[in-house]
Write an enzyme that holds these catalytic residues in place. Structure first.
Site, PDB file in Angstrom:
ATOM      1  N   SER A 135       0.836  -1.189   0.000  1.00 32.87           N
ATOM      2  CA  SER A 135       0.000   0.000   0.000  1.00 32.87           C
ATOM      3  C   SER A 135       0.880   1.251   0.000  1.00 32.87           C
ATOM      4  O   SER A 135       1.703   1.430  -0.892  1.00 32.87           O
ATOM      5  CB  SER A 135      -0.957  -0.071   1.200  1.00 32.87           C
ATOM      6  OG  SER A 135      -1.928   0.935   1.143  1.00 32.87           O
ATOM      7  N   HIS A 140      -2.420  -1.185  -4.229  1.00 32.38           N
ATOM      8  CA  HIS A 140      -3.875  -1.232  -4.375  1.00 32.38           C
ATOM      9  C   HIS A 140      -4.422   0.188  -4.303  1.00 32.38           C
ATOM     10  O   HIS A 140      -3.672   1.145  -4.125  1.00 32.38           O
ATOM     11  CB  HIS A 140      -4.531  -2.152  -3.341  1.00 32.38           C
ATOM     12  CG  HIS A 140      -4.356  -1.718  -1.914  1.00 32.38           C
ATOM     13  ND1 HIS A 140      -4.809  -2.462  -0.856  1.00 32.38           N
ATOM     14  CD2 HIS A 140      -3.792  -0.618  -1.349  1.00 32.38           C
ATOM     15  CE1 HIS A 140      -4.526  -1.852   0.279  1.00 32.38           C
ATOM     16  NE2 HIS A 140      -3.909  -0.726   0.003  1.00 32.38           N
TER      17      HIS A 140
END
Length: 195
Positions: free
Chosen positions: A99, A124
């Protein structure tokens, strides 16, 4: 419960000097980003980067990352500081950069972004949760979509991937090995030993 921080003893011409391990590493221009990226962690990382720039603006800084990600705004504070300061920041993934951790891994100076061979990298889209009146939920949804576009644009710039590829791959959790992250452009080299 706070983690135990090792103390190292160093011999100097004035005798022995004790440092916590992070302060000792900072002397060698090594900054450790470990765990969730929060506002408090971002403040510590930003302060260390600014301190090291003031110490020597022409010497590289080494940012070791082992993080599952965290706050987008805290991550942007670190990202912007990396871009703002004069020294090159070399990023090294040890363990996981997921992330916002992966975003910061890609933020390092081109040619100086590394991962150890068993590292895992994951990108993501940003995650948000909001409650409240319908109008407020709509405002937050529009804002998170803008953040998503900004993250995707920066990832495309940092990796060399077309924006369409980044948009597709960040739609869900997209895991990579160190070798796959190299091919993707998040890092520049997989390293097993110091040169």
């Amino acid at each position: 419960m706070s983690a135990l921080v090792p103390i190292v003893i160093e011999q100097t011409n004035r005798g022995e000097r004790a440092y916590d391990i992070y302060s000792r590493l900072l002397k060698d221009r090594i900054v450790i980003l470990s765990g969730e990226i929060t506002d408090d962690i971002a403040s510590l990382i930003v302060a260390q980067l600014l301190f090291l720039e003031a110490e020597d603006p022409d010497k590289d800084i080494y940012l070791y990352i082992n993080s599952p990600g965290g706050s987008v705004t805290a991550g942007f504070a670190i990202y912007d500081t990396i871009q703002y300061i004069k020294p090159d920041v070399s990023t090294i993934c040890v363990g996981m950069a997921a992330s916002m951790g992966a975003f910061l891994l890609a933020a390092g100076a081109k040619g100086k972004r590394f991962a150890l061979p068993n590292s895992e990298i994951m990108i993501h889209q940003p995650i948000g949760g909001v409650r409240g009146q319908a109008t407020d939920i709509k405002i937050h949804a529009e804002w998170i979509l803008k953040i998503k576009q900004r993250i995707n644009r920066i990832l495309a710039e940092r990796t060399g991937q077309p924006i369409e590829v980044i948009e597709r791959d960040t739609e869900r959790d997209f895991f990579m090995t160190a070798e796959e992250a190299l091919k993707y452009g998040i890092i520049d080299k997989v390293i097993e030993r110091r040169p």
